[in-house]
Design an enzyme around this catalytic site. Structure first.
Site, mmCIF file in Angstrom:
data_model
loop_
_atom_site.group_PDB
_atom_site.id
_atom_site.type_symbol
_atom_site.label_atom_id
_atom_site.label_comp_id
_atom_site.label_asym_id
_atom_site.label_seq_id
_atom_site.Cartn_x
_atom_site.Cartn_y
_atom_site.Cartn_z
ATOM 1 N N ARG A 143 0.866 -1.168 0.000
ATOM 2 C CA ARG A 143 0.000 0.000 0.000
ATOM 3 C C ARG A 143 0.911 1.230 0.000
ATOM 4 O O ARG A 143 2.016 1.200 0.538
ATOM 5 C CB ARG A 143 -0.906 0.013 1.228
ATOM 6 N N LYS A 168 -2.150 -2.566 7.533
ATOM 7 C CA LYS A 168 -3.583 -2.452 7.780
ATOM 8 C C LYS A 168 -4.019 -3.545 8.749
ATOM 9 O O LYS A 168 -3.655 -4.697 8.601
ATOM 10 C CB LYS A 168 -4.351 -2.571 6.463
ATOM 11 N N HIS A 235 -2.596 2.896 -5.667
ATOM 12 C CA HIS A 235 -3.309 1.681 -5.277
ATOM 13 C C HIS A 235 -3.581 0.784 -6.476
ATOM 14 O O HIS A 235 -3.673 -0.437 -6.335
ATOM 15 C CB HIS A 235 -4.617 2.030 -4.575
ATOM 16 N N ARG A 238 -0.911 -1.715 -6.781
ATOM 17 C CA ARG A 238 -1.095 -2.863 -5.880
ATOM 18 C C ARG A 238 -2.023 -3.886 -6.528
ATOM 19 O O ARG A 238 -1.759 -5.083 -6.495
ATOM 20 C CB ARG A 238 -1.663 -2.359 -4.552
ATOM 21 N N HIS A 261 -3.806 -9.553 3.382
ATOM 22 C CA HIS A 261 -5.251 -9.661 3.535
ATOM 23 C C HIS A 261 -5.595 -10.606 4.682
ATOM 24 O O HIS A 261 -4.912 -11.605 4.896
ATOM 25 C CB HIS A 261 -5.900 -10.204 2.253
ATOM 26 N N TYR A 270 -9.079 -10.358 -7.221
ATOM 27 C CA TYR A 270 -8.029 -10.139 -8.216
ATOM 28 C C TYR A 270 -7.986 -11.225 -9.283
ATOM 29 O O TYR A 270 -7.100 -11.223 -10.134
ATOM 30 C CB TYR A 270 -6.662 -10.041 -7.522
#
Length: 285
Positions: A143, A168, A235, A238, A261, A270
Site C-alpha cells: 500500500r 492495515k 493503489h 497494488r 489480507h 483479483y
C-alpha cells in the site's frame, strides 16, 4: 450514547486496533449520534435505539447524503460492531443492528495495469524517486502508506526482505525483494538517497519524507503525458501486482500473505479474466 461510544473506542485501542480503524469507527458513530439527536431533538440513549432507527439512518445516508452502497455497508458494519460490544457489556438487551439487512454491493473487478502498461507508465515518469516508488509498488504490492513509511531498517538487504510494520489491521508481514527490485533499491540507497537525519527509506532532502499525495500527483502527470483516459493511482499498482501474480498462476494463499489480507475472499477479487484468456479458454474445446 456518547459514553458508550467513548467506552467502545477505548476498547478498540486496548485490543490494538489501528489508529486508522479507530478514527473511522469514531467518525461513523459520532455522525450516527448526531443524526439521532436531530431526529429526537435531544440526547440519544444507546438502550433506546431500534433497528428502525438504523434502517432510517441508512436510508438517510443514501437519499440525503448520497452515500454509495459500499459506504453505507461500512456504516452498518460499524454499528454492528458497536452494538455487539454494547451487548457484551450489558448496555443493551440485544444487538439491534444484526436484524438490519446488509447492503447489496455490486462486485466490480479492480482496475489494474498490464505489465506492458506498467512499463510505459514507469518510462513516462520524470521524477527519479517517484519512478522508483512506482516500481516498488508494482513489484511488492505494498500500500502507498506502507511504502512511504518504510524505515531504513525495514528494508533488509541481507535477508532480501521488506518488513512491513503495523500494516492495515496492525499486522506485520515480510515481503521478499525480487531479483529485479534488489539492484534498484541498492542503487538508490548507495548513490541517490539524500543525506538526511530522516529514518525513512524513501525521502527527499527538503522534507526527509515522501507523501502519498506527491507520489499520486507524479503518477497522474505521467498518465496525462501518455494520453490515457483511465484513472491510475498508487493503489492501482497494488491491484496490478496481485493481478499479474494471478495471471502467473501463483496461489491465492501466497498472494493473500503478500498483500496482508485477512481473508481469501478479499484476495479473490483479483482473479481477473481478460478477453485473450477467455478466447484461449473457448479455443481449447
Amino acid at each position: 450514547m456518547l459514553n458508550a461510544i467513548h467506552s467502545f473506542l477505548l476498547y478498540l485501542s486496548s485490543i490494538d486496533r489501528s489508529d486508522e480503524t479507530i478514527t473511522g469507527y469514531s467518525k461513523d458513530l459520532l455522525y450516527f449520534n448526531r443524526y439521532l439527536e436531530n431526529k429526537y431533538n435531544g440526547e440519544a440513549y444507546v438502550d433506546e435505539i431500534t433497528s428502525e432507527d438504523i434502517e432510517e439512518y441508512l436510508f438517510y445516508l443514501k437519499e440525503t447524503k448520497g452515500y454509495a452502497p459500499a459506504s453505507r455497508q461500512r456504516n452498518l458494519h460499524t454499528l454492528r460492531s458497536f452494538f455487539s460490544y454494547c451487548y457484551k457489556k450489558e448496555l443493551v438487551l440485544r444487538n439491534v443492528a444484526l436484524s438490519v439487512e446488509r447492503i447489496k454491493l455490486q462486485q466490480k473487478e479492480r482496475n489494474y495495469l498490464s505489465e506492458e502498461e506498467v512499463k510505459l507508465l514507469i518510462s513516462a515518469i520524470d521524477h527519479s524517486l517517484i519512478r522508483l516508488v512506482v516500481q516498488v509498488l508494482y513489484m511488492t504490492g505494498l500500500r502507498i502508506s506502507e511504502c512511504v513509511n518504510l524505515t531504513i531498517d525495514d528494508v533488509d538487504f541481507n535477508r532480501r526482505v521488506i518488513h512491513v510494520v503495523s500494516g492495515k489491521g496492525n499486522k506485520d508481514r515480510l515481503i521478499p525483494i525480487s531479483k529485479r527490485l534488489y539492484p534498484l533499491l541498492l542503487e538508490y540507497r548507495e548513490h541517490h538517497r539524500p543525506e538526511t537525519g530522516s529514518l525513512l527509506f524513501f525521502c527527499t532532502k527538503k522534507t526527509g519524507m515522501l507523501s502519498p499525495v506527491y507520489v499520486n500527483a507524479g503518477i497522474a502527470e505521467a498518465v496525462r503525458k501518455l494520453g490515457w483516459r483511465k484513472k491510475v493511482t498508487a493503489h492501482v499498482l497494488r491491484h496490478s501486482f496481485a493481478s499479474q501474480l494471478v495471471k502467473n498462476q501463483v496461489s491465492l494463499v501466497q498472494i493473500q500473505k503478500l498483500l496482508g489480507h485477512s481473508s481469501l475472499n478479499v484476495t479473490g477479487i483479483y482473479t481477473h479474466t481478460d478477453m485473450d484468456q477467455l478466447s484461449n479458454a473457448v479455443d481449447s474445446l
